[in-house]
Design an enzyme around this catalytic site. Structure first.
Site, PDB file in Angstrom:
ATOM      1  CG  HIS A  18     -44.323   7.122 -10.075  1.00 45.73           C
ATOM      2  ND1 HIS A  18     -42.968   7.314  -9.980  1.00 45.73           N
ATOM      3  CD2 HIS A  18     -44.511   5.783 -10.215  1.00 45.73           C
ATOM      4  CE1 HIS A  18     -42.352   6.148 -10.042  1.00 45.73           C
ATOM      5  NE2 HIS A  18     -43.276   5.198 -10.182  1.00 45.73           N
TER       6      HIS A  18
ATOM      7  CB  SER B 274     -41.277   0.735  -4.333  1.00 46.79           C
ATOM      8  OG  SER B 274     -40.150   1.311  -4.953  1.00 46.79           O
TER       9      SER B 274
ATOM     10  CE  LYS C   9     -38.923   5.817  -5.812  1.00 43.27           C
ATOM     11  NZ  LYS C   9     -39.152   4.392  -5.574  1.00 43.27           N
TER      12      LYS C   9
END
Length: 483
Positions: A98, A199, A203
């Site tokens: 990410h 956040s 996920k």
């Protein structure tokens, strides 16, 4: 109003929790308890707390900062606010990557197929454009037919077939984050380390990952522009994910210029496919090198290589022998995408209006304000304007569509010597008015100098668990964790 005893932990309290009290507590610099955090997250997920109160709490958290315990509680509460995906039946180690967001940041389209080609499962849940940065989901949806909104069962099926799947967040997976993510974009509370950490990790942890590689941007195009802020965010995410049982490492990387030679949606997909096909365009070399480094760490943490350096060698082999390209095409096809568009990417690219921006001076490109460049890309139609509050129904918090063909191709990079009149960039926009605004922004963002600027390393620092914990310990001592 949500002043009723509707939180999941309210029964365990002598008095019911009230949202307004928690807003005031955070506004005044207090630290919320785990039950109070879970109460707010549950209210975001089940719509029992109005958007204006959630927005007020976000702003209070942004201004006052979140303590480490609050961040960890928020991350886990958001992770547990809906369904969770289990990759166990795939029989492979599940690893993901990410990025905290940047301009032209498209490494996902390279690292996911590379890692999958090396035998890992890559369940990648990604987001849309946020602020001045592009969105992985928007870029994939520029491929005709590509479905990003898969159910968890469809997600698992694609992973079983391809080894990699890149999807949007489902309504049932971390639903609290879906609400808060959209509100952050509309309330000016994006650049909060604690909110970013929760956040991203909510996920990723809900996807059942065994390992995670984080690309934390720093520089003029990053949400965390200052080096010390980016370091703190990197350490925070590594320590938080490791505490939740996921092996994690973070690379601090340069975002003082766009990554690669394109920024947009289809433009970035096409650039990545060229690299997957073995191309080596000079202005895409930083994208290639960073993607290989990230994939190398993924392969190492996934147990396929004894070191990140050995992982990088395996990653480069998968890129050069065509196996990563095969995975990418198989993934696009499995998502319903039309892979025939890659037969002639230039023919598929049909922007509405086009203009070449030429240099207005002679010298070296000394600096690129990459946030301003990001807004220039967004204004072409490649990103989205924040909707007015009245346009955002609670049941959808929908995202406005973007122009898949809009964006910018860069013909020069920081440190290049440029002659007056030489092409700097080609812009593709939806309307002439958008084109004019984007040109003006690019002219503001790019600075020339008679001397070349100092070189900046692409990868500036690596945070492992041990380094992250030591860094956070020092941050707590000086009170920096509350900034």
């Amino acid at each position: 109003m949500n002043d009723a005893n509707s939180g999941p932990d309210a029964a365990s309290h002598a008095l019911p929790l009230h949202t307004i009290d928690l807003i005031r507590k955070k506004r005044d610099g207090g630290t919320l308890s785990d039950p109070e955090i879970r109460f707010l997250v549950a209210g975001a997920a089940n719509s029992s707390i109005p958007l204006e109160q959630l927005s007020a709490w976000l702003m209070a958290s942004f201004l006052r900062g979140l303590a480490l315990d609050e961040i960890r509680a928020l991350t886990l509460a958001m992770r547990d606010s809906g369904e969770k995906f289990s990759p166990a039946r795939l029989g492979k180690v599940a690893v993901d990557k990410h990025s905290t967001g940047g301009v032209g940041d498209k490494t996902s389209f390279l690292v996911a197929p590379i890692a999958a080609a090396c035998g890992l499962a890559v369940p990648m849940i990604s987001g849309r454009a946020l602020g001045h940065t592009g969105g992985t989901v928007d870029k994939l949806e520029s491929i005709p037919g590509y479905r990003t909104a898969l159910s968890l069962s469809e997600f698992e099926r694609v992973l079983a077939v391809c080894g990699a799947s890149i999807v949007s967040q489902t309504a049932s997976l971390a639903p609290a984050d879906r609400v808060l993510y959209a509100l952050r974009d509309r309330t000016g509370t994006v650049e909060s380390p604690g909110l970013i950490c929760a956040s991203i990790l909510s996920k990723k942890l809900a996807a059942g990952l065994d390992a995670l590689v984080l690309d934390v941007k720093t520089g003029s195009g990053a949400f965390m522009r200052k080096r010390e802020d980016a370091e703190y965010l990197a350490a925070l995410m590594v320590a938080t994910a490791e505490a939740a049982g996921t092996r994690t490492v973070a690379l601090l990387t340069d975002m003082d210029q766009p990554l690669g030679n394109s920024a947009g949606n289809w433009l970035e997909i096409a650039e990545c496919v060229e690299l997957l096909r073995g191309g080596r365009p000079a202005h895409s070399e930083d994208l290639r090198q960073l993607s290989l480094a990230l994939a190398g760490w993924m392969i190492h943490l996934g147990g396929k290589a004894p070191s990140p350096e050995a992982g990088l060698q395996l990653a480069e082999a998968a890129l050069t022998d065509g196996s990563a390209l095969a995975v990418f095409m198989k993934m696009v096809d499995a998502h319903g995408g039309d892979i025939s568009v890659f037969e002639d990417a230039d023919a598929f690219h049909r922007p509405d209006v086009t203009n070449v921006l030429n240099a207005w001076d002679t010298g070296y490109i000394a600096a690129m304000d990459t946030t301003t460049i990001g807004w220039a890309v967004q204004r072409t139609g490649a990103g989205r304007e924040p909707a007015e509050e009245s346009e955002v129904p609670r049941e959808s918090l929908g995202w406005e569509p973007v122009d898949p063909h809009a964006g910018v191709i860069f013909h020069a990079r920081r440190g290049d010597r440029i002659e007056n009149g030489q092409p700097l960039a080609t812009l593709y926009a939806t309307t002439p008015e958008q084109l004019a605004e984007s040109i003006d922004l690019l002219q503001q963002a790019i600075q020339f100098s008679p001397e070349p600027p100092p070189a900046v390393p692409l990868i500036q620092q690596v945070f492992t668990r041990e380094k992250a914990e030591a860094y956070l310990g020092d941050a707590v001592k000086v009170g920096r964790n509350r900034k």
